[in-house]
Motif scaffolding. Structure first.
Motif, short mmCIF file in Angstrom:
data_model
loop_
_atom_site.label_atom_id
_atom_site.label_comp_id
_atom_site.label_asym_id
_atom_site.label_seq_id
_atom_site.Cartn_x
_atom_site.Cartn_y
_atom_site.Cartn_z
N LEU A 163 7.22 -11.03 -3.96
CA LEU A 163 7.76 -10.13 -5.26
C LEU A 163 7.03 -10.90 -6.57
O LEU A 163 6.61 -10.03 -7.40
N TYR A 164 6.94 -12.10 -6.51
CA TYR A 164 6.76 -12.78 -7.79
C TYR A 164 5.14 -12.56 -7.99
O TYR A 164 4.97 -12.37 -9.46
N VAL A 165 4.25 -12.46 -7.23
CA VAL A 165 2.95 -12.31 -7.45
C VAL A 165 2.55 -10.59 -7.18
O VAL A 165 1.32 -10.34 -7.48
N ALA A 166 3.43 -9.88 -6.90
CA ALA A 166 3.25 -8.53 -6.61
C ALA A 166 2.38 -8.09 -5.53
O ALA A 166 1.43 -7.51 -6.02
N ASP A 167 2.03 -8.85 -4.53
CA ASP A 167 1.34 -8.86 -3.44
C ASP A 167 1.92 -8.57 -2.04
O ASP A 167 2.43 -9.47 -1.63
N ASP A 168 2.19 -7.35 -1.45
CA ASP A 168 2.69 -7.10 -0.25
C ASP A 168 2.07 -8.02 0.77
O ASP A 168 2.72 -8.26 1.92
N GLU A 169 0.82 -8.16 0.73
CA GLU A 169 -0.05 -8.76 1.74
C GLU A 169 0.37 -10.18 2.01
O GLU A 169 0.17 -10.62 3.20
N LEU A 170 0.66 -10.96 1.09
CA LEU A 170 1.16 -12.39 1.13
C LEU A 170 2.01 -12.42 2.14
O LEU A 170 2.19 -13.09 3.08
N PHE A 171 3.35 -11.58 2.06
CA PHE A 171 4.44 -11.58 2.85
C PHE A 171 3.80 -11.08 4.36
O PHE A 171 4.40 -11.32 5.38
N THR A 172 3.01 -10.04 4.61
CA THR A 172 2.52 -9.69 5.68
C THR A 172 1.76 -10.55 6.58
O THR A 172 1.95 -10.79 7.43
N ARG A 173 1.05 -11.44 5.74
CA ARG A 173 0.39 -12.32 6.50
C ARG A 173 1.12 -13.56 6.83
O ARG A 173 0.86 -13.84 8.06
N PHE A 174 2.14 -13.71 6.33
CA PHE A 174 3.10 -14.78 6.85
C PHE A 174 3.72 -14.16 7.95
O PHE A 174 4.03 -14.78 8.98
N VAL A 175 4.30 -12.87 8.04
CA VAL A 175 4.99 -12.39 9.06
C VAL A 175 4.03 -12.42 10.21
O VAL A 175 4.56 -12.71 11.50
N LEU A 176 2.87 -12.21 10.31
CA LEU A 176 2.01 -12.21 11.55
C LEU A 176 1.53 -13.39 11.81
O LEU A 176 1.52 -13.69 13.24
N TRP A 177 1.56 -14.25 10.90
CA TRP A 177 1.12 -15.70 11.37
C TRP A 177 2.58 -16.23 12.08
O TRP A 177 2.28 -16.72 13.27
N THR A 178 3.71 -16.00 11.59
CA THR A 178 4.95 -16.31 12.35
C THR A 178 5.00 -15.73 13.68
O THR A 178 5.78 -16.40 14.75
N ALA A 179 4.56 -14.45 13.71
CA ALA A 179 4.72 -13.80 15.11
C ALA A 179 4.09 -14.55 15.94
O ALA A 179 4.29 -14.68 17.22
#
Length: 371
Positions: free
Chosen positions: A298-314
């Protein structure tokens, strides 16, 4: 000459490959003496200290992170390997003639963002710059911004090389970048936190970005323009999307979001009924990281940042035999609690879509462990 050049390149490549294999074997076994021998034996006419630092030690450290992520190294082994690399670098850089700076050399400060404990990438850059004739003040890991600015006022550095490996430190990095620029010192950003293409360095207003130590050294050698302090003050307001307060509220209520999600997960994720206390603690930690990455996105306004973390965590969870489906449930529960936050809900929805179509990685990439 062309054939000779090719043969020399092939020879150097073979030397480096053998050195990496030897170093990997040594650090995996916790063998500091063997690690030092691998590094020092690689030195030669075609493989100088910079080459050994960046083409032997750095890639082995990346492999250490990847092997930990794939659950093939324990946390203790990962820490041991990193510590061995630190000591081997120290031995390598104590060799006569390593520092090529003079009283007239340009001065640069190398530091990690406040809260960033992965100091090895910054250390590698420090030693490369010293080899190239810079006077370097290496402040190490986890440098509070106020201390960094005080140091700059005392030393008059021409530039700051700011390192961060973990994306959740980006808001703090923004503060440091702006403060350095307000002091009239340009900032070159580096490290995995700033994105694979440096997009977050640009978002946060860094004066330059470099993906690797060689690129950072080359950028500094070309010269980084000093910022206008007035413009730096204005840069604090350069993220207008923060006006919706979503980032601020998610950060302030993060502990409540984690607690509520943890409670609701009990009912939605059946395997939790048989979790040990240790597994529950780990689940709570994973949820806290999920919220932290959501806030940073939300801070950097980039959904991909969160998505990359979710896929890595998976991939991390899969490697540890935990169903990655638990992430989807957790994000659904977060979305329910954040029903009045459109950006957060969109970010969660896109990550859930990516998770649903994910192909598990055969080799989990290191996240925040690279050099």
């Amino acid at each position: 000459m062309t054939r000779l050049s090719v043969r020399c390149d092939d020879h150097e490549g073979a030397v480096l490959e053998r050195a990496r294999d030897r170093l990997w074997t040594a650090v995996r076994a916790g063998d500091e003496r063997g690690a030092a021998a691998a590094v020092f034996d690689a030195l030669g006419p075609a493989t100088d200290a910079e080459t050994v630092l960046l083409d032997v030690i750095a890639p082995v450290q990346v492999r250490v992170g990847a092997e930990w992520a794939a659950n093939r190294l324990t946390v203790a082994q990962e820490h041991t390997a990193t510590a061995i690399h630190e000591r081997v670098i120290g031995a390598l850089t104590r060799r006569p003639g390593h520092r090529n700076d003079t009283p007239e050399s340009p001065r640069v400060t190398v530091a990690c963002v406040d809260g960033e404990w992965h100091g090895l990438p910054a250390r590698l850059l420090t030693e490369v710059l010293r080899l190239r004739g810079w006077t370097v003040d290496f402040l190490g890991a986890h440098v509070p911004t106020a201390h960094l600015i005080g140091h700059l006022h005392r030393t008059g550095a021409q530039a700051v090389a700011l390192s961060s490996s973990i994306p959740t430190h980006l808001p703090t990095a923004h503060t440091a970048i702006t403060a350095c620029q307000a002091a009239g010192v340009p900032v070159i950003a580096g490290g995995a936190a700033f994105g694979p293409d440096g997009r977050y360095a640009r978002t946060l207003g860094a004066d330059a970005w470099a993906p690797h130590a060689r690129d950072a050294a080359a950028t500094l050698e070309r010269g980084v323009r000093r910022p206008d302090p007035l413009a730096a003050h204005q840069a604090v307001d350069a993220l207008p999307h923060l006006g919706d307060q979503e980032y601020t509220i998610v950060v302030r209520t993060g502990h409540l979001l984690v607690r509520e999600t943890m409670a609701r997960l009990e009912a939605r994720f059946e395997p939790m009924s048989s979790f040990t206390d240790r597994q529950r603690r780990h689940t709570a930690e994973d949820l806290a990281h999920l919220v932290e990455y959501l806030a940073t996105s939300l801070y950097v306004a980039d959904d991909e940042l969160f998505t990359r973390f979710v896929l890595w965590t998976a991939d991390i969870l899969t490697a540890r035999h935990v169903p990655a489906h638990s992430l989807d449930i957790a994000m659904d529960l977060l979305a329910v609690q954040l029903k009045d936050f459109p950006r957060a809900r969109r970010t969660l929805a896109r990550a859930r879509e990516a998770l649903a179509t994910r192909t598990p990685s055969p080799q989990v990439p290191g996240h925040g462990k690279s050099a």
